[in-house]
Design an enzyme around this catalytic site. Structure first.
Site, PDB file in Angstrom:
ATOM      1  N   SER A  25       6.069  46.081  -1.015  1.00  0.00           N
ATOM      2  CA  SER A  25       6.426  46.587   0.414  1.00  0.00           C
ATOM      3  C   SER A  25       7.748  46.413   0.548  1.00  0.00           C
ATOM      4  O   SER A  25       8.329  45.688   0.145  1.00  0.00           O
ATOM      5  CB  SER A  25       5.780  45.839   1.458  1.00  0.00           C
ATOM      6  OG  SER A  25       4.379  45.767   1.562  1.00  0.00           O
ATOM      7  N   GLU A  69      -2.038  31.653   3.442  1.00  0.00           N
ATOM      8  CA  GLU A  69      -3.171  32.691   3.500  1.00  0.00           C
ATOM      9  C   GLU A  69      -4.218  31.494   3.611  1.00  0.00           C
ATOM     10  O   GLU A  69      -4.388  30.533   2.980  1.00  0.00           O
ATOM     11  CB  GLU A  69      -3.018  33.123   2.404  1.00  0.00           C
ATOM     12  CG  GLU A  69      -1.914  34.075   1.658  1.00  0.00           C
ATOM     13  CD  GLU A  69      -1.845  35.273   2.422  1.00  0.00           C
ATOM     14  OE1 GLU A  69      -2.577  35.720   3.198  1.00  0.00           O
ATOM     15  OE2 GLU A  69      -0.837  35.917   1.877  1.00  0.00           O
ATOM     16  N   ARG A 111      -6.255  37.692  -5.633  1.00  0.00           N
ATOM     17  CA  ARG A 111      -4.876  38.379  -5.502  1.00  0.00           C
ATOM     18  C   ARG A 111      -4.071  37.490  -4.648  1.00  0.00           C
ATOM     19  O   ARG A 111      -2.941  38.137  -4.194  1.00  0.00           O
ATOM     20  CB  ARG A 111      -4.934  39.934  -5.461  1.00  0.00           C
ATOM     21  CG  ARG A 111      -5.611  40.320  -3.869  1.00  0.00           C
ATOM     22  CD  ARG A 111      -5.902  41.632  -4.108  1.00  0.00           C
ATOM     23  NE  ARG A 111      -6.752  42.291  -2.829  1.00  0.00           N
ATOM     24  CZ  ARG A 111      -6.184  42.504  -1.853  1.00  0.00           C
ATOM     25  NH1 ARG A 111      -4.630  42.684  -1.786  1.00  0.00           N
ATOM     26  NH2 ARG A 111      -6.921  42.745  -0.702  1.00  0.00           N
ATOM     27  N   HIS A 112      -4.367  36.652  -3.783  1.00  0.00           N
ATOM     28  CA  HIS A 112      -3.327  35.869  -2.984  1.00  0.00           C
ATOM     29  C   HIS A 112      -3.114  34.325  -3.723  1.00  0.00           C
ATOM     30  O   HIS A 112      -4.198  33.688  -4.023  1.00  0.00           O
ATOM     31  CB  HIS A 112      -4.032  35.746  -1.649  1.00  0.00           C
ATOM     32  CG  HIS A 112      -4.000  36.976  -0.719  1.00  0.00           C
ATOM     33  ND1 HIS A 112      -5.184  37.863  -0.708  1.00  0.00           N
ATOM     34  CD2 HIS A 112      -3.065  37.602  -0.182  1.00  0.00           C
ATOM     35  CE1 HIS A 112      -4.664  39.082   0.002  1.00  0.00           C
ATOM     36  NE2 HIS A 112      -3.337  38.633   0.304  1.00  0.00           N
ATOM     37  N   ARG A 116       1.380  39.838  -9.175  1.00  0.00           N
ATOM     38  CA  ARG A 116       0.672  40.876  -9.076  1.00  0.00           C
ATOM     39  C   ARG A 116       1.181  41.898 -10.130  1.00  0.00           C
ATOM     40  O   ARG A 116       0.399  42.567 -10.665  1.00  0.00           O
ATOM     41  CB  ARG A 116       0.575  41.393  -7.690  1.00  0.00           C
ATOM     42  CG  ARG A 116      -0.253  40.716  -6.637  1.00  0.00           C
ATOM     43  CD  ARG A 116      -0.605  41.466  -5.455  1.00  0.00           C
ATOM     44  NE  ARG A 116      -1.046  40.639  -4.367  1.00  0.00           N
ATOM     45  CZ  ARG A 116      -1.286  40.775  -3.207  1.00  0.00           C
ATOM     46  NH1 ARG A 116      -0.779  42.217  -2.746  1.00  0.00           N
ATOM     47  NH2 ARG A 116      -1.931  40.164  -2.477  1.00  0.00           N
ATOM     48  N   ARG A 142       3.093  31.172   1.614  1.00  0.00           N
ATOM     49  CA  ARG A 142       2.303  31.972   2.688  1.00  0.00           C
ATOM     50  C   ARG A 142       1.088  30.886   2.743  1.00  0.00           C
ATOM     51  O   ARG A 142       0.146  30.988   1.825  1.00  0.00           O
ATOM     52  CB  ARG A 142       2.163  33.231   2.157  1.00  0.00           C
ATOM     53  CG  ARG A 142       3.209  34.091   2.056  1.00  0.00           C
ATOM     54  CD  ARG A 142       2.935  35.582   2.382  1.00  0.00           C
ATOM     55  NE  ARG A 142       4.254  36.213   2.106  1.00  0.00           N
ATOM     56  CZ  ARG A 142       4.438  37.242   2.334  1.00  0.00           C
ATOM     57  NH1 ARG A 142       3.507  38.165   2.894  1.00  0.00           N
ATOM     58  NH2 ARG A 142       5.860  37.974   2.437  1.00  0.00           N
ATOM     59  N   GLU A 187      -2.134  46.625  -3.930  1.00  0.00           N
ATOM     60  CA  GLU A 187      -0.579  46.591  -3.344  1.00  0.00           C
ATOM     61  C   GLU A 187       0.154  45.536  -4.426  1.00  0.00           C
ATOM     62  O   GLU A 187      -0.102  44.446  -4.536  1.00  0.00           O
ATOM     63  CB  GLU A 187      -0.526  46.125  -1.966  1.00  0.00           C
ATOM     64  CG  GLU A 187       0.833  46.184  -1.395  1.00  0.00           C
ATOM     65  CD  GLU A 187       1.035  45.457   0.010  1.00  0.00           C
ATOM     66  OE1 GLU A 187       0.235  45.835   0.763  1.00  0.00           O
ATOM     67  OE2 GLU A 187       1.834  44.631   0.130  1.00  0.00           O
TER      68      GLU A 187
HETATM   69  P1  ATP Z   1      -1.448  41.783   1.159  1.00  0.00           P
HETATM   70  O1  ATP Z   1      -1.592  42.667   2.564  1.00  0.00           O
HETATM   71  O2  ATP Z   1      -1.880  42.301  -0.121  1.00  0.00           O
HETATM   72  O3  ATP Z   1      -1.825  40.338   1.632  1.00  0.00           O
HETATM   73  P2  ATP Z   1       1.426  41.655   2.315  1.00  0.00           P
HETATM   74  O4  ATP Z   1       1.371  43.241   2.698  1.00  0.00           O
HETATM   75  O5  ATP Z   1       0.969  40.651   3.231  1.00  0.00           O
HETATM   76  O6  ATP Z   1       0.291  41.646   1.045  1.00  0.00           O
HETATM   77  P3  ATP Z   1       4.159  41.533   1.811  1.00  0.00           P
HETATM   78  O7  ATP Z   1       4.569  40.921   3.067  1.00  0.00           O
HETATM   79  O8  ATP Z   1       4.440  42.950   2.179  1.00  0.00           O
HETATM   80  O9  ATP Z   1       2.692  41.233   1.414  1.00  0.00           O
HETATM   81  O10 ATP Z   1       4.745  40.850   0.460  1.00  0.00           O
HETATM   82  C1  ATP Z   1       5.399  41.994  -0.443  1.00  0.00           C
HETATM   83  C2  ATP Z   1       4.726  41.739  -1.889  1.00  0.00           C
HETATM   84  O11 ATP Z   1       4.431  40.359  -2.317  1.00  0.00           O
HETATM   85  C3  ATP Z   1       3.406  42.092  -1.653  1.00  0.00           C
HETATM   86  O12 ATP Z   1       3.037  43.483  -1.981  1.00  0.00           O
HETATM   87  C4  ATP Z   1       2.338  41.237  -3.021  1.00  0.00           C
HETATM   88  O13 ATP Z   1       2.713  41.963  -3.979  1.00  0.00           O
HETATM   89  C5  ATP Z   1       3.314  40.105  -2.847  1.00  0.00           C
HETATM   90  N1  ATP Z   1       2.435  39.104  -2.071  1.00  0.00           N
HETATM   91  C6  ATP Z   1       2.532  38.955  -0.687  1.00  0.00           C
HETATM   92  N2  ATP Z   1       1.789  37.914  -0.341  1.00  0.00           N
HETATM   93  C7  ATP Z   1       1.098  37.419  -1.536  1.00  0.00           C
HETATM   94  C8  ATP Z   1       0.352  36.210  -1.888  1.00  0.00           C
HETATM   95  N3  ATP Z   1      -0.139  35.381  -0.803  1.00  0.00           N
HETATM   96  N4  ATP Z   1      -0.041  36.090  -3.068  1.00  0.00           N
HETATM   97  C9  ATP Z   1       0.785  36.897  -4.130  1.00  0.00           C
HETATM   98  N5  ATP Z   1       1.547  37.663  -3.934  1.00  0.00           N
HETATM   99  C10 ATP Z   1       1.626  38.123  -2.653  1.00  0.00           C
HETATM  100 MG    MG Z   2       2.844  44.519   2.160  1.00  0.00          MG
END
Ligand code: ATP
Ligand code: MG
Length: 434
Positions: free
Chosen positions: A360, A213, A219-220, A408, A211, A357
């Site tokens: 999902s 980001e 936490r990312h 996480r 991702r 979180e």
């Molecule tokens: P957040 O809102 O916390 O950025 P997200 O809702 O974008 O997460 P999802 O697409 O729902 O993330 O991904 C499912 C799970 O994968 C998340 O709940 C989280 O635990 C993990 N996750 C997602 N993006 C990341 C990231 N960039 N780094 C670490 N873990 C991640």
């Molecule tokens: Mg999510």
């Protein structure tokens, strides 16, 4: 090395060969000790200078800290030694001498900053606490795999180079694939659904997600490990049941098999397996509870995404893991099904740890027409996903699933401040090597 014995297995009255790193040299004058460290612990090697061959003594005591040595000798009981035994060496061989200057101190006595530790991860993992995190990570994944097998799920591996993103156009890493644009996969979402639609029915995967980001947060990551589940003939309630069982199994595995590692992290006393069942709050209940805490300046209204501070306030209020269900359809991805009797409500759910979180998930839209409408509503071109949507014309069962962020799960389990502690070689805005 066939004839090597782990330091933890060295028993009195045996002659053994132990091999490992020079943890420390304690020179007391006439007598000196080399503390040798390996995967299993440490052992004391005793040098009596007057009685031993000079060359042997020099080889052992001149080896710089962290050099790799192999020592053969008799094991004897010695109550004053850290492990109750010591080795009197017949021979010492330096397999790899270390520089005298080290970028960080693997005994952990001198603390180093995280970037220094990550730049020298190998040395960092020679610290007990560093090693412990990754032994626990391995156990967490083993226990999760076993829990998935217990619910009949099959482990799969899906491609990480893909033609299209799934979570919208943002957050994608583009790459060049033989002159064409391709992307690193953000999630195995569509692929796991395509397999759940076959006789395999229930699948799981533990693999990387990518991702882009934009921001560094604690936490990312830009490359994370996703623990994914997808099950045919499952609805969102059953998917939450499986999710709870996998999270609990991971904790149980660690509680049972990692007592020493938890000790190294000072968690031996505090570690507990989360109580079940995890409360399941609806989104509406969640925003009401957040508003009632008074933690936010502005009250949340239906349709708002939950801000980080809101999640934290609710986490403190609930005090353990909990699900948030029945999200507004608009803030959940297109592939998640809405409730039959209320299209504004989604079957999507999140599993929350009080700090953040973790998961999902949701029941998926398996009706092709609704799915295509969802693509359009999310501004995605259904044509680009033809490889996926066409399969929904050939018999797609109702199905549901979820994804846990592996790092996480580990960071919350071990109370780590920063997600980078839970990855060997983190990828973030600054960090591309090692
Ligand atoms: P957040 O809102 O916390 O950025 P997200 O809702 O974008 O997460 P999802 O697409 O729902 O993330 O991904 C499912 C799970 O994968 C998340 O709940 C989280 O635990 C993990 N996750 C997602 N993006 C990341 C990231 N960039 N780094 C670490 N873990 C991640
Ligand atoms: Mg999510």
């Amino acid at each position: 090395m066939d004839d090597r014995t782990y330091t933890a297995d060295a028993t009195p009255d045996e002659t053994v060969t132990v091999a490992g790193w020079v943890h420390e040299i304690r020179d007391l004058g006439g007598i000196a000790f080399l503390i040798l460290r390996d995967k299993t612990g440490r052992i004391q090697i005793k040098f009596e200078k007057e009685e031993m061959d000079d060359e042997l003594v020099e080889t052992g005591l001149d080896a710089p800290r962290e050099s790799v040595v192999s020592v053969t000798g008799a094991v004897e009981e010695e109550p004053r030694a850290p492990t109750g035994v010591e080795v009197t060496p017949d021979s010492v061989e330096v397999l790899s001498a270390a520089d005298t200057e080290l970028p960080l101190d693997p005994t952990g006595k001198v603390e180093a900053e995280l970037p220094t530790r990550l730049d020298n991860r190998t040395l960092d993992l020679r610290r007990e606490a560093g090693q412990a995190i990754f032994e626990i990570r391995s156990e967490m994944q083993r226990a999760a795999r076993e829990a998935f097998r217990a619910v009949d799920a099959t482990e799969i591996n899906t491609p990480k180079i893909v033609a299209t993103g799934t979570e919208g156009g943002t957050e994608l890493f583009p790459i060049t694939y033989f002159g064409r644009e391709a992307f690193m996969n953000q999630s195995p979402q569509l692929f796991k659904q395509l397999v759940a639609g076959s006789n395999v029915e229930r699948v799981f995967e533990i693999g990387p997600i990518f991702r882009a980001e934009e921001h560094n947060t604690p936490r990312h990551l830009n490359e994370a490990t996703s623990i994914d589940f997808e099950g045919a003939f499952c609805d969102h309630h059953e998917a939450m049941d499986v999710c709870e069982s996998v999270v609990v199994a991971a904790y149980e595995g660690v509680a049972e098999n990692c007592t020493e590692e938890l000790g190294a992290l000072d968690l031996a006393e505090d570690f507990s397996v989360p109580e079940t069942p995890f409360p399941r709050l609806t989104y509406e209940e969640a925003i009401e509870r957040i508003n009632a805490t008074g933690a936010l300046d502005e009250q949340l209204v239906w349709g708002d995404d939950l801000p980080t501070e809101g999640e934290k306030a609710l986490g403190d209020d609930v005090g353990g893991h909990y699900f948030i269900t029945d999200w507004p359809a608009d803030i959940k991805p297109f592939y998640i099904m809405d409730h039959d009797d209320d299209e504004t409500l989604s079957t999507g759910f999140d599993l929350m740890h009080p700090r953040m979180e973790l998961v999902s998930g949701g029941q998926r839209e398996h009706r092709r027409e609704q799915l295509i409408e969802g693509f359009e509503a999310q501004g995605l071109d259904p044509e680009a996903f033809e490889y996926y949507t066409k399969i929904f014309r050939y018999g797609m069962p109702p199905h549901a699933g979820w994804a846990i962020g592996g790092e996480r799960l580990l960071m919350t389990m071990l109370e780590l401040d920063n997600i980078r502690e839970a990855v060997l070689f983190p990828r973030d805005r600054q960090r591309l090597s090692p």
